[in-house]
Structures are given as C-alpha cells and as structure tokens.
Design an enzyme around this catalytic site. Structure first.
Site, PDB file in Angstrom:
ATOM      1  N   GLU A 184      47.007  49.422  36.313  1.00  0.00           N
ATOM      2  CA  GLU A 184      47.461  48.123  35.778  1.00  0.00           C
ATOM      3  C   GLU A 184      47.849  48.241  34.299  1.00  0.00           C
ATOM      4  O   GLU A 184      47.050  48.694  33.470  1.00  0.00           O
ATOM      5  CB  GLU A 184      46.354  47.070  35.962  1.00  0.00           C
ATOM      6  CG  GLU A 184      46.856  45.666  35.680  1.00  0.00           C
ATOM      7  CD  GLU A 184      45.809  44.604  35.975  1.00  0.00           C
ATOM      8  OE1 GLU A 184      45.045  44.747  36.946  1.00  0.00           O
ATOM      9  OE2 GLU A 184      45.766  43.620  35.219  1.00  0.00           O
TER      10      GLU A 184
ATOM     11  N   LYS B 286      36.955  39.850  37.884  1.00  0.00           N
ATOM     12  CA  LYS B 286      37.970  40.856  38.226  1.00  0.00           C
ATOM     13  C   LYS B 286      38.435  41.557  36.948  1.00  0.00           C
ATOM     14  O   LYS B 286      38.616  42.770  36.905  1.00  0.00           O
ATOM     15  CB  LYS B 286      39.145  40.181  38.947  1.00  0.00           C
ATOM     16  CG  LYS B 286      40.197  41.148  39.463  1.00  0.00           C
ATOM     17  CD  LYS B 286      41.274  41.465  38.443  1.00  0.00           C
ATOM     18  CE  LYS B 286      42.296  42.435  39.010  1.00  0.00           C
ATOM     19  NZ  LYS B 286      43.227  42.936  38.006  1.00  0.00           N
TER      20      LYS B 286
ATOM     21  N   ASP C 237      31.538  56.153  42.560  1.00  0.00           N
ATOM     22  CA  ASP C 237      31.988  55.427  43.743  1.00  0.00           C
ATOM     23  C   ASP C 237      32.291  53.966  43.373  1.00  0.00           C
ATOM     24  O   ASP C 237      31.392  53.130  43.320  1.00  0.00           O
ATOM     25  CB  ASP C 237      30.869  55.524  44.800  1.00  0.00           C
ATOM     26  CG  ASP C 237      31.217  54.853  46.096  1.00  0.00           C
ATOM     27  OD1 ASP C 237      32.158  54.050  46.127  1.00  0.00           O
ATOM     28  OD2 ASP C 237      30.513  55.118  47.087  1.00  0.00           O
TER      29      ASP C 237
ATOM     30  N   HIS D 261      50.199  40.959  28.478  1.00  0.00           N
ATOM     31  CA  HIS D 261      50.356  41.530  29.807  1.00  0.00           C
ATOM     32  C   HIS D 261      51.808  41.940  30.050  1.00  0.00           C
ATOM     33  O   HIS D 261      52.091  43.048  30.474  1.00  0.00           O
ATOM     34  CB  HIS D 261      49.904  40.493  30.849  1.00  0.00           C
ATOM     35  CG  HIS D 261      49.864  41.046  32.229  1.00  0.00           C
ATOM     36  ND1 HIS D 261      48.863  41.890  32.653  1.00  0.00           N
ATOM     37  CD2 HIS D 261      50.711  40.900  33.265  1.00  0.00           C
ATOM     38  CE1 HIS D 261      49.093  42.233  33.888  1.00  0.00           C
ATOM     39  NE2 HIS D 261      50.210  41.647  34.296  1.00  0.00           N
TER      40      HIS D 261
HETATM   41  C1  MEV Z   1      44.091  40.592  35.102  1.00  0.00           C
HETATM   42  O1  MEV Z   1      44.010  41.848  35.747  1.00  0.00           O
HETATM   43  C2  MEV Z   1      42.737  40.166  34.632  1.00  0.00           C
HETATM   44  C3  MEV Z   1      42.672  38.768  34.036  1.00  0.00           C
HETATM   45  O2  MEV Z   1      43.202  37.821  34.948  1.00  0.00           O
HETATM   46  C4  MEV Z   1      41.206  38.481  33.760  1.00  0.00           C
HETATM   47  C5  MEV Z   1      40.900  37.069  33.349  1.00  0.00           C
HETATM   48  O3  MEV Z   1      41.639  36.149  33.715  1.00  0.00           O
HETATM   49  O4  MEV Z   1      39.857  36.898  32.694  1.00  0.00           O
HETATM   50  C6  MEV Z   1      43.480  38.676  32.766  1.00  0.00           C
END
Ligand code: MEV
Length: 445
Positions: free
Chosen positions: A84, A276, A292, A389
C-alpha cells in the site's frame, strides 16, 4: 479443463507446463512472466521452492524502511513489507514527529501462549474426574520432559495445565488448557507437539484409572492463536503545546485527535478502519520479520472485541496538559524458528533491528502500529487522508497510464500543491500528451 491427479509430484517444469497450457491464452508469455520472477541465485530459489508445495515462482511486494523510530531510547530503522502506497511514508512521518518528543515507550506486559486438548468425556461423576485430573497433572507435565528440555534450559516451557469443564455449552466437552512460555520462538510446533503428548498421556491415565467411565474421545490438539496474555503496550506522550507542527494549533489538534480516538472506541464501523490502519504498520513489520501475519490479524481482531463490542486498539487522553496516546496489542511473535533463520530478507530484517528478542520485536512492532495510527488520525483530523494517500498513489496511477519518466516528473510537480485525484491525473496526463482521452492510446496493461 481436465482434473489433474498427482500435481504435487510433478517436477517444477511439468507443473508450469500443465498450468500455462491449461489456463493461459498465451502460454509463452505466461511462462516468461513466471520465469522473470525466479531468483538469480538458484540456491535461494530452491530455498523458496521448498517453503511451500507447488512453488512456481516468487511473488514480490515492496520492502521499505522507516528510519528515526526512537523506541525505549534506542533508534531503529523499521523494515516494512507492504504494497500500500502511503504506509511507509506515514510510519516515517510519525517516527520523525516523535523522535524529538521522547519517542515510543514500549513494554511487554506478558508473553504467555495458550493451547488446548479438546476432548469429550461423557462420564457423570465430574467431581471425581476433576480429582483424577489433579492427580495426573504432574504426570502430564513429566511425560513431555524430552520435548520441553531445551525450552526449559532457555527459561521457558509449560507454565500451567487446567481442566476446563465446558459441558454446559456442549455435552461431554472438556479441555486441557495449557499455558506456555516459548521464549524467543513463536512456538506453534512446540505447543502442538506438547498438546498431542498430553492427549496420549490423558488417554493412558484414564484407561489405568478407577474411573467408572473410561471412554474419552480426543477431538483435537491445537494451540490457540488468541493470545490475550501475550500482550504489549506502547505509548507516546508530550505536553499538549509540543503537538505544534505544520501550523497545527496544538490544543485544537489534541481535542480533535481525542475525539477521533473516542469515535473508534464507541463505533465499530469506524473501529474496524481505525484498527486496519494500525495493522498496516503491524503487518508490514510482521511480514518483514518472517512472522505469521494471519495469526496476528486473527488474534488482534478477537482482542479488539474482547468486551463484547469491536473497539479501538488505541486510546488517548490529556491529563494535566500532557497528551498521551497508547496501544495495547496482543502480538505472538518469534525471532527464532520458522523461516526467521532461512529467508534471506527475513534474516536481513532481524539484523537491521539488531537481532531482537521476541519481546523486543513485540515492542518494536507495537510502535509501528501506534505510529501508523498517529499518522492516519493526524491526517484525518487536519488535512484529510487523501492529500498524503493520493500523493503516494499518484505514481501507481501514472504507471497504469504507462507515463514516461518525463511525464511522471512533470505531473508529480504539477500536483505538488494540489490533492491528486484519479480524474485530475488522467486529465493532466492527456493534456500533456496532447490527446483528447485515453481511447487515443493503446495501453498494454
Ligand atoms: C488506509 O489503509 C488506512 C486508514 O483508512 C486508517 C484510518 O482511517 O485510520 C487511513
């Protein structure tokens, strides 16, 4: 398409031949693709081939580093294996922010692993069964002495075995629940071997006992990847006024940051995305260090639901003008065993981290998760996430468009002070190429 028998027994070349002949319109092109990812060093390729069954080639993902991670007073450059675009940049940004504000303070709370022998005993005299178990507990441990010898010399081994009565949930269902310290190894094979030994001893002891019901069915012996007692805490803190950076007003930032964390604590829809983002950092280190990540993922999300509702792994507070942000996370990691001493890049990662113990690796990995969350929340409550991003994703879009190096530089420069979107990127690309739209060019991919 015909079903194939004995595929795993074929030689690698024959496996590839069967595959490309059956699944690809251009077998020669597919063959070249597979071969182009073979390692130049045939010994390393053989090593990879032998990690799993039916290896045909290698699957690359980028391996990057995030420098300036000050963890427990020591500077680390973290290895991150991730596809990513923005993850490494976000980690590095958080590391840079905290390096002059005391860094990350990480400590292992406990390192206990758990495994079970799941079995059925349908006898009626539960009290006698419990008494029987207490009498054979020492034998269960003793029977595994040959397997635990090395681990005991390293300070680990079996910590405890308990009989768990689960008959209220399933008729006749009991467990031997055992706790282990597996020192620097993740310990899956060690634990599973011990559990299988316990099961055999249990069966023999029941057969020899004076219990009236000697019928026992072992259902399975397996470690649990849920390791809430293999826990690490990592935190950062500083006076609120030191949160100033990039024109952020510190008090306002702290207030919004705390709100964002609070929302992840109370709202599962947000908590999943929040966590996530944390796992972006954690998984990258876990993968780069040969651990793992499926086990870690499964465990972390179960832990995030431990109070009956999925919630944030991180928390934040401001007390007496001090901003504090922390994560409690279960991480069952190893620095010996598995592929840690086999995979060349995994060995490289361990060396880069100064050959950490499992506990140190837990501390480092938790810092990667906290850093990632800090960067994500910081963007979310200030500029919005897309600025950083899309800046990182821009090159992916340009590569999809098969832009030349000159076009890439010009477009990156163009977006320096703007937030790129897919639409805007295609638009500026077409203008630069002097075309009306993408239908005028023949993209290979
Ligand atoms: C993207 O991989 C992760 C985010 O969505 C985490 C978040 O929203 O805190 C930017």
């Amino acid at each position: 398409m015909k079903q194939i028998k004995g595929y795993s027994k074929l030689a690698k070349e024959a496996k590839i031949e069967w595959l490309i002949d059956n699944y690809f319109e251009q077998p020669e092109k597919a063959l070249q693709m597979l071969k182009s990812y073979w390692h130049l060093d045939s010994n390393i390729q053989k090593l990879h081939d032998e990690f799993i069954e039916n290896t045909l080639t290698n699957f690359y993902i980028p391996y990057g580093v995030a420098p300036n991670f000050l963890i427990n007073g020591k500077l680390f450059c973290l290895p991150l294996a991730i596809e990513e675009s923005s993850v490494v940049a976000a980690a590095a940004k958080a590391a840079k922010f905290w390096v002059n504000r005391g860094g990350f303070k990480s400590s292992v709370i406990s390192k206990t692993k758990i495994g079970h022998v799941h079995f059925i005993w349908s006898g009626k005299d539960t009290d006698r069964f419990i008494e029987f178990f207490e009498n054979i507990k020492a034998d269960l441990i003793e029977s595994t002495n040959p397997i635990t010898k090395n681990m005991r010399t390293r300070g680990g081994g079996i910590l405890d075995i308990q009989l768990k009565n689960k008959t209220s949930e399933e008729p006749g269902y009991y467990q031997l629940e055992a706790r282990f310290d597996t020192c620097d190894s993740m310990g899956a094979n060690f634990i599973n071997s011990l559990l299988e030994d316990f099961a055999q001893t249990l069966k023999h002891k029941i057969a020899e006992s004076n219990l009236t019901d000697k019928d026992i069915q072992i259902v399975m012996c397996i470690l649990s990847n849920y390791t809430p007692e293999c826990l690490v805490r990592c935190e950062v803190s500083c006076p609120v006024q030191d949160l100033n950076d990039d024109d952020i007003e510190p008090t306002e930032f702290a207030k919004n940051f705390l709100r964002a964390v609070r929302i992840a604590e109370i709202e599962p829809y947000r908590a999943v995305t929040h966590n996530k983002g944390i796992m972006n950092g954690i998984d990258s280190v876990v993968l780069a260090t040969g651990n793992d990540f499926r086990a870690v993922e499964a465990c972390v999300h179960a832990y995030a639901s431990r109070n009956g509702k999925y919630s944030s792994l991180t928390h934040a507070e401001v007390v007496d003008g001090i901003f504090r942000f922390w994560i409690d996370v279960p991480l069952s990691l190893g620095t010996v065993g598995g592929i840690t001493t086999l995979h060349p890049m995994v060995k490289f990662s361990h060396e880069l981290l100064g050959k950490p113990s499992a506990a140190e690796l837990m501390e480092i990995t938790a810092a990667a998760g906290l850093a990632q969350n800090f960067s994500a929340l910081r963007s979310l409550v200030t500029t919005g996430i897309q600025k950083g991003h899309m800046k990182m994703h821009l090159l992916n879009i340009l590569n999809q468009l098969e832009a030349t190096e000159e076009e890439k530089s010009a477009i990156v420069e163009y977006f320096k002070d703007k937030v790129p979107t897919h639409y805007a990127t295609v638009d500026i690309f077409c203008k630069l190429r002097g075309i009306k739209d993408l239908s005028e060019i023949n993209l290979k991919n």
